[in-house]
Design an enzyme around this catalytic site. Structure first.
Site: not given
Length: 557
Positions: A387, A513, A515
């Site tokens: 990001c 993102h 994750e």
């Protein structure tokens, strides 16, 4: 009884004595155990704050905002839920006081309650119960965590609602599990059960009798302590579960299983199901605790590193990347501000095998990120930008490889003559801050032959987003001439999703993102590849540092 005809069962998880005892991990761990028994499980979180969602809250106060596929900005505990039960959750899995009141007030304005005085009971509690029932379809078990601590004024409507709910569905279809603290008093050399007794008594005063207690403690609970807790709380001794600190949060389901918590819960809920098979889960935990490969050192250089919960999913995804490579992962959290005026961050960063720059908002610490990225790019260290990390990588390359010395993002410098990062077109007329970013899962097409395409092994991906600014494609040609490859783009070609550098061992930035979709049983491909690159770097460094072979001395004849 078939799954289709089996009535949905409900488990309500509350907490007492102090906050931060780990209700989210407890809920997720029990969810994993029940899923391993073949049950269809979902977990939801009730947060008692009046914000509609945590999207506008400071990460220093609230921690990470976890984003779901459908674009909900939620509590970080939903990340734990997804990682443990390996299911994608939704807006319906995180309910706040703000959302409950917003819904009730909207109904009142619409005229749904004509003739009635709108009150906490029944209107607010009915709305809370309706939020629980929305998850019935397709699930055998719904686990609901009540945020906050018993005794908090703001939690009372939720506690009253779940008390009513159990009355409505019956004792065999809903149970209460209470997480509490059994402190050790060093001066006395004793564990003290009184806080737990008072916490349960507080629950009982509002009509809730827990069927099981999970007791956090720094020391094991002996039989005498368990019997005392059972006696004073009306909880069966089998339902008094100790919760000691463990090496990894993924070990918690194994500890609960060892004490028979899931057997007890299944019995209370009259569920006829198979025992759990935790073979794969146990193997995964062992890989975390005792990796056979190199231990890699990762520096996370970010804005909110003083509060690691702000990057909880990043932390877990790095660990998952270690699982995929049978490698240990040591993470150091470094504030990017320490590099704001440091033109040679390598003095501090050269000991690390990989550098990750995560997301964030606002100008603080951005110059430190740019200095870090320049060193990483020139030194050949594996780099992962997420990001804001991607945006800073683009700015740094524009400044030092394209000669655009004043390149920036208008988020940080509205007067920059070269805004290589720009506000998304869809965001230009947005004035409200809450829930208005580009949120949720969006597809991206990968560039054939790119490193990222090889990592994913597919042509199109879907990843979760939370941002307002994007790569400015007006500068794409100049940046590509400087060695940048756009390796992922939205299907309509308008939004750059992933970049990489051609002549670097491992340099990847993504606007989304990744994750948020990583699981311990299914590590995200980008994190797995990043840790692999870091492990290779670590192995190379160790080989260079190792002494050469001994040379035998010549002897005269």
């Amino acid at each position: 009884m078939s799954a289709e005809s089996r009535p949905t069962k409900y488990i309500f998880v509350t907490g007492g004595v102090v906050s931060s005892l780990g209700k989210g991990i407890a809920s997720a761990s029990l969810g994993r155990l029940l899923k391993e028994r073949g049950l269809r499980v979902t977990i939801q979180k009730f947060d008692p704050y009046i914000n509609v969602d945590p999207g506008t809250m400071s990460p220093f106060q609230h921690g990470e905002v976890f984003v779901t596929d459908d674009g909900a900005e939620t509590d970080l505990d939903l990340g734990h839920y997804e990682r443990f039960i390996d299911e994608s959750l939704s807006q319906a899995n995180n309910i706040t006081t703000g959302r409950i009141y917003q819904s009730v007030i909207s109904k009142e304005r619409r005229g749904d309650y004509l003739g009635s005085t709108v009150q906490v009971i029944p209107h607010i509690t009915d709305e809370i119960k309706a939020s629980i029932r929305r998850l019935e379809s397709g699930h055998d078990v719904v686990i609901t965590e009540i945020g906050g601590t018993v005794g908090d004024i703001e939690s009372l409507p939720f506690l009253e609602a779940i008390r009513q709910f159990r009355q409505e569905v019956g004792a065999r279809n809903a149970i209460f599990l209470h997480l509490t603290l059994v402190p050790f008093i060093s001066a006395a050399g004793e564990l003290k059960t009184k806080p737990t007794q008072h916490s349960v008594r507080e629950l009982m005063q509002i009509g809730i009798q827990p069927q099981a207690l999970i007791c956090r403690s720094e020391h094991p609970l002996d039989d005498e302590i368990r019997a005392k807790i059972s006696l004073f709380t009306n909880v069966d001794p089998r339902g008094v579960i100790e919760a000691l600190d463990v090496d990894s949060i993924y070990q918690v389901p194994l500890e609960y299983r060892r004490q028979g918590l899931d057997d007890y819960v299944v019995e209370l809920l009259a569920l006829d199901v198979q025992p759990p098979d935790l073979t794969e889960w146990s193997r995964m935990v062992e890989a975390i605790r005792n990796p056979s490969g190199h231990t890699v050192r990762i520096a996370v250089v970010g804005k909110y590193t003083d509060h690691v919960d702000s990057y909880k999913s990043v932390q877990e995804a790095l660990i998952h990347g270690g699982i995929a490579n049978d490698a240990g992962v040591e993470i150091d959290w470094i504030s990017s501000e320490v590099f704001d005026r440091d033109q040679d961050p390598g003095k501090r960063l050269e000991r690390y095998d990989g550098i990750l720059i995560p997301g964030g908002f606002g100008p603080r610490g951005v110059e430190g990120m740019l200095n870090t990225i320049r060193w990483v790019r020139e030194s050949g260290r594996p780099f992962f930008g997420i990001c804001l990390g991607l945006q800073c990588a683009v700015i740094e390359l524009a400044r030092h490889a394209c000669g655009l010395t004043d390149a920036h993002s208008p988020e940080f410098d509205a007067r920059s003559p070269d805004p290589v990062i720009c506000l998304m077109d869809s965001q230009r007329q947005v004035t409200d801050k809450g829930g208005t970013m580009r949120l949720g899962a969006y597809p991206a097409r990968l560039e054939p032959g790119s490193r990222v395409a090889a990592i994913y092994g597919v042509e199109e991906i879907s990843e979760r987003h939370r941002h307002r600014y994007e790569f400015n494609q007006s500068y794409r040609g100049a940046l590509e001439a400087a060695g940048l490859t756009v390796s992922g783009i939205s299907p309509d070609g308008k939004l750059v999703e992933i970049i990489e550098l051609d002549d670097h061992p491992w340099f990847v930035g993504c606007q989304f993102h990744p994750e948020l979709k990583s699981r311990p049983t299914r590590p995200h491909p980008l994190f797995a590849s990043f840790i692999e690159a870091a492990a290779n770097r670590s192995a190379t460094d160790q080989e260079r540092a190792a002494p050469g072979p001994a040379v035998a001395a010549e002897t005269g004849g």
